[in-house]
Design a protein around this motif. Structure first.
Motif, PDB file in Angstrom:
ATOM      1  N   SER A 128       0.826  -1.207   0.000  1.00 35.80           N
ATOM      2  CA  SER A 128       0.000   0.000   0.000  1.00 35.80           C
ATOM      3  C   SER A 128       0.863   1.261   0.000  1.00 35.80           C
ATOM      4  CB  SER A 128      -0.896   0.004   1.237  1.00 35.80           C
ATOM      5  OG  SER A 128      -1.537   1.240   1.385  1.00 35.80           O
ATOM      6  N   GLU A 129       0.349   2.319  -0.611  1.00 38.20           N
ATOM      7  CA  GLU A 129       1.044   3.606  -0.577  1.00 38.20           C
ATOM      8  C   GLU A 129       0.644   4.416   0.654  1.00 38.20           C
ATOM      9  OE1 GLU A 129      -0.330   2.510  -3.569  1.00 38.20           O
ATOM     10  OE2 GLU A 129       1.637   1.983  -4.359  1.00 38.20           O
ATOM     11  N   THR A 130      -0.339   3.942   1.408  1.00 38.25           N
ATOM     12  CA  THR A 130      -0.781   4.638   2.620  1.00 38.25           C
ATOM     13  C   THR A 130       0.113   4.229   3.781  1.00 38.25           C
ATOM     14  OG1 THR A 130      -3.046   4.635   1.803  1.00 38.25           O
ATOM     15  CG2 THR A 130      -2.730   5.073   4.145  1.00 38.25           C
ATOM     16  N   ARG A 131       0.640   5.223   4.477  1.00 38.01           N
ATOM     17  CA  ARG A 131       1.478   4.984   5.660  1.00 38.01           C
ATOM     18  C   ARG A 131       0.781   5.620   6.856  1.00 38.01           C
ATOM     19  NH1 ARG A 131       3.394   2.067   2.146  1.00 38.01           N
ATOM     20  NH2 ARG A 131       5.582   2.029   1.598  1.00 38.01           N
ATOM     21  N   TYR A 132       0.512   4.828   7.886  1.00 38.14           N
ATOM     22  CA  TYR A 132      -0.192   5.316   9.066  1.00 38.14           C
ATOM     23  C   TYR A 132       0.808   5.683  10.156  1.00 38.14           C
ATOM     24  CZ  TYR A 132      -4.269   3.472   6.725  1.00 38.14           C
ATOM     25  OH  TYR A 132      -5.256   3.229   5.795  1.00 38.14           O
ATOM     26  N   ALA A 133       0.689   6.897  10.650  1.00 44.03           N
ATOM     27  CA  ALA A 133       1.543   7.369  11.744  1.00 44.03           C
ATOM     28  C   ALA A 133       0.771   7.221  13.050  1.00 44.03           C
ATOM     29  CB  ALA A 133       1.912   8.834  11.515  1.00 44.03           C
ATOM     30  N   ASN A 134       1.486   6.950  14.132  1.00 44.76           N
ATOM     31  CA  ASN A 134       0.847   6.904  15.438  1.00 44.76           C
ATOM     32  C   ASN A 134       0.258   8.271  15.768  1.00 44.76           C
ATOM     33  OD1 ASN A 134       1.560   4.233  15.924  1.00 44.76           O
ATOM     34  ND2 ASN A 134       3.486   4.804  16.892  1.00 44.76           N
ATOM     35  N   SER A 135      -0.782   8.281  16.590  1.00 52.05           N
ATOM     36  CA  SER A 135      -1.398   9.545  16.997  1.00 52.05           C
ATOM     37  C   SER A 135      -0.407  10.395  17.767  1.00 52.05           C
ATOM     38  CB  SER A 135      -2.623   9.279  17.869  1.00 52.05           C
ATOM     39  OG  SER A 135      -3.627   8.648  17.119  1.00 52.05           O
ATOM     40  N   MET A 136      -0.489  11.694  17.551  1.00 52.64           N
ATOM     41  CA  MET A 136       0.365  12.645  18.255  1.00 52.64           C
ATOM     42  C   MET A 136      -0.537  13.576  19.037  1.00 52.64           C
ATOM     43  SD  MET A 136       3.132  13.472  15.267  1.00 52.64           S
ATOM     44  CE  MET A 136       1.904  14.068  14.126  1.00 52.64           C
ATOM     45  N   GLY A 137      -0.011  14.152  20.138  1.00 56.02           N
ATOM     46  CA  GLY A 137      -0.931  14.931  20.941  1.00 56.02           C
ATOM     47  C   GLY A 137      -0.386  16.104  21.706  1.00 56.02           C
ATOM     48  N   PHE A 138      -1.328  16.970  22.041  1.00 54.09           N
ATOM     49  CA  PHE A 138      -1.119  18.094  22.936  1.00 54.09           C
ATOM     50  C   PHE A 138      -1.861  17.773  24.224  1.00 54.09           C
ATOM     51  CE2 PHE A 138      -0.838  19.832  18.643  1.00 54.09           C
ATOM     52  CZ  PHE A 138       0.298  20.616  18.726  1.00 54.09           C
ATOM     53  N   MET A 139      -1.576  18.516  25.294  1.00 55.68           N
ATOM     54  CA  MET A 139      -2.308  18.288  26.536  1.00 55.68           C
ATOM     55  C   MET A 139      -2.751  19.595  27.162  1.00 55.68           C
ATOM     56  SD  MET A 139       0.903  16.758  28.558  1.00 55.68           S
ATOM     57  CE  MET A 139       0.850  17.144  30.246  1.00 55.68           C
ATOM     58  N   LYS A 140      -3.847  19.511  27.891  1.00 52.53           N
ATOM     59  CA  LYS A 140      -4.387  20.685  28.577  1.00 52.53           C
ATOM     60  C   LYS A 140      -3.509  21.019  29.775  1.00 52.53           C
ATOM     61  CE  LYS A 140      -9.180  20.628  27.339  1.00 52.53           C
ATOM     62  NZ  LYS A 140     -10.229  21.569  27.611  1.00 52.53           N
ATOM     63  N   ALA A 141      -3.509  22.294  30.154  1.00 54.73           N
ATOM     64  CA  ALA A 141      -2.734  22.734  31.313  1.00 54.73           C
ATOM     65  C   ALA A 141      -3.320  22.156  32.603  1.00 54.73           C
ATOM     66  CB  ALA A 141      -2.704  24.257  31.382  1.00 54.73           C
ATOM     67  N   GLU A 142      -4.635  22.069  32.674  1.00 49.27           N
ATOM     68  CA  GLU A 142      -5.331  21.503  33.836  1.00 49.27           C
ATOM     69  C   GLU A 142      -6.242  20.381  33.364  1.00 49.27           C
ATOM     70  OE1 GLU A 142      -4.960  22.333  37.089  1.00 49.27           O
ATOM     71  OE2 GLU A 142      -3.366  23.699  36.440  1.00 49.27           O
ATOM     72  N   PRO A 143      -6.249  19.236  34.055  1.00 46.53           N
ATOM     73  CA  PRO A 143      -7.147  18.158  33.646  1.00 46.53           C
ATOM     74  C   PRO A 143      -8.614  18.577  33.804  1.00 46.53           C
ATOM     75  CG  PRO A 143      -5.715  17.463  35.455  1.00 46.53           C
ATOM     76  CD  PRO A 143      -5.440  18.886  35.205  1.00 46.53           C
ATOM     77  N   MET A 144      -9.456  18.104  32.926  1.00 45.53           N
ATOM     78  CA  MET A 144     -10.879  18.432  33.028  1.00 45.53           C
ATOM     79  C   MET A 144     -11.529  17.615  34.134  1.00 45.53           C
ATOM     80  SD  MET A 144     -12.561  16.645  29.713  1.00 45.53           S
ATOM     81  CE  MET A 144     -13.301  15.041  29.912  1.00 45.53           C
ATOM     82  N   SER A 145     -12.696  18.023  34.554  1.00 46.83           N
ATOM     83  CA  SER A 145     -13.392  17.285  35.613  1.00 46.83           C
ATOM     84  C   SER A 145     -13.822  15.922  35.068  1.00 46.83           C
ATOM     85  CB  SER A 145     -14.611  18.072  36.090  1.00 46.83           C
ATOM     86  OG  SER A 145     -15.520  18.246  35.032  1.00 46.83           O
ATOM     87  N   GLY A 146     -13.841  14.938  35.912  1.00 49.72           N
ATOM     88  CA  GLY A 146     -14.224  13.595  35.507  1.00 49.72           C
ATOM     89  C   GLY A 146     -13.056  12.713  35.105  1.00 49.72           C
ATOM     90  N   CYS A 147     -11.848  13.254  35.132  1.00 49.69           N
ATOM     91  CA  CYS A 147     -10.681  12.465  34.721  1.00 49.69           C
ATOM     92  C   CYS A 147     -10.315  11.376  35.718  1.00 49.69           C
ATOM     93  CB  CYS A 147      -9.483  13.375  34.477  1.00 49.69           C
ATOM     94  SG  CYS A 147      -9.627  14.271  32.916  1.00 49.69           S
ATOM     95  N   ALA A 148     -10.622  11.591  36.983  1.00 48.40           N
ATOM     96  CA  ALA A 148     -10.307  10.577  37.995  1.00 48.40           C
ATOM     97  C   ALA A 148     -11.024   9.272  37.671  1.00 48.40           C
ATOM     98  CB  ALA A 148     -10.693  11.071  39.385  1.00 48.40           C
ATOM     99  N   GLU A 149     -12.282   9.374  37.251  1.00 48.22           N
ATOM    100  CA  GLU A 149     -13.045   8.172  36.897  1.00 48.22           C
ATOM    101  C   GLU A 149     -12.470   7.500  35.651  1.00 48.22           C
ATOM    102  OE1 GLU A 149     -14.792  11.226  37.334  1.00 48.22           O
ATOM    103  OE2 GLU A 149     -15.113  10.746  39.439  1.00 48.22           O
ATOM    104  N   VAL A 150     -12.075   8.314  34.687  1.00 49.20           N
ATOM    105  CA  VAL A 150     -11.505   7.767  33.450  1.00 49.20           C
ATOM    106  C   VAL A 150     -10.195   7.048  33.753  1.00 49.20           C
ATOM    107  CG1 VAL A 150     -10.473   8.371  31.221  1.00 49.20           C
ATOM    108  CG2 VAL A 150     -12.593   9.472  31.949  1.00 49.20           C
ATOM    109  N   LEU A 151      -9.321   7.661  34.534  1.00 48.35           N
ATOM    110  CA  LEU A 151      -8.024   7.052  34.839  1.00 48.35           C
ATOM    111  C   LEU A 151      -8.173   5.836  35.745  1.00 48.35           C
ATOM    112  CD1 LEU A 151      -5.837  10.249  35.197  1.00 48.35           C
ATOM    113  CD2 LEU A 151      -6.000   8.685  33.269  1.00 48.35           C
ATOM    114  N   ARG A 152      -9.237   5.771  36.524  1.00 44.61           N
ATOM    115  CA  ARG A 152      -9.482   4.609  37.371  1.00 44.61           C
ATOM    116  C   ARG A 152      -9.700   3.356  36.521  1.00 44.61           C
ATOM    117  NH1 ARG A 152     -13.605   6.559  40.729  1.00 44.61           N
ATOM    118  NH2 ARG A 152     -12.110   8.052  41.508  1.00 44.61           N
ATOM    119  N   LEU A 153     -10.166   3.532  35.288  1.00 48.36           N
ATOM    120  CA  LEU A 153     -10.357   2.386  34.382  1.00 48.36           C
ATOM    121  C   LEU A 153      -9.046   1.676  34.076  1.00 48.36           C
ATOM    122  CD1 LEU A 153     -12.709   4.052  31.737  1.00 48.36           C
ATOM    123  CD2 LEU A 153     -13.368   2.355  33.443  1.00 48.36           C
TER     124      LEU A 153
END
Length: 159
Positions: A128-153
């Motif tokens: 294939s001529e398609t090459r997939y790159a891993n996702s890249m990211g930025f992050m928020k300065a402060e975590p949003m509310s509800g993250c404790a529940e998400v990270l508990r997973l």
């Protein structure tokens, strides 16, 4: 002597022509750019994807580590980018690299998630001529509310 020159011309000339001409089918480097809303360091169910983020594909010479190719692109409404690369970069190190985020609250580059290696050659067994790159990211300065529940997973339970 004339036969030798003719033989060399018939063998070497086609190889030179095919080495110089660009790919008839360009490579398509595809990936996503996300905003790490929980400062987890990876994608979670709370992750959002960034529309309008700037990304580039950059190839460097293996010996001198100088940039020999660079092409920019932007993410669409789903946070996905597609950058077309018409040349074969067989002996070069190529990466998809983050440039900037349009979101003021999510501009800090996530450590270790600012670049993704891509292989841009036809001489590696990938059809294939398609090459997939891993996702890249930025992050928020402060975590949003509800993250404790998400990270508990992601926490391991002792058995």
């Amino acid at each position: 002597m004339a036969r030798t020159l003719l033989l060399i011309a018939l063998c070497v000339l086609p190889a030179l022509v095919s080495a110089v001409r660009p790919n008839t089918k360009p490579f398509s480097v595809e990936g996503r750019v996300y905003c790490d809303t929980c400062q987890a360091g990876f994608e979670t169910p709370a992750t959002t994807y960034i529309a309008g983020a700037k990304v580039k594909v950059e190839c460097k010479d293996r010996k001198s580590m100088q940039v020999v190719y660079s092409r920019e692109g932007k993410t669409d409404s789903t946070g996905t980018y597609k950058i077309l690369v018409s040349e074969d970069h067989q002996d070069q190190l190529c990466d998809a690299v983050l440039i900037s985020s349009p979101q003021n609250d999510c501009k800090t580059v996530a450590p270790g998630r600012e670049r993704s290696r891509v292989i841009l050659t036809s001489y590696n067994g990938i059809s294939s001529e398609t090459r997939y790159a891993n996702s890249m990211g930025f992050m928020k300065a402060e975590p949003m509310s509800g993250c404790a529940e998400v990270l508990r997973l992601y926490q391991e339970e002792d058995v």
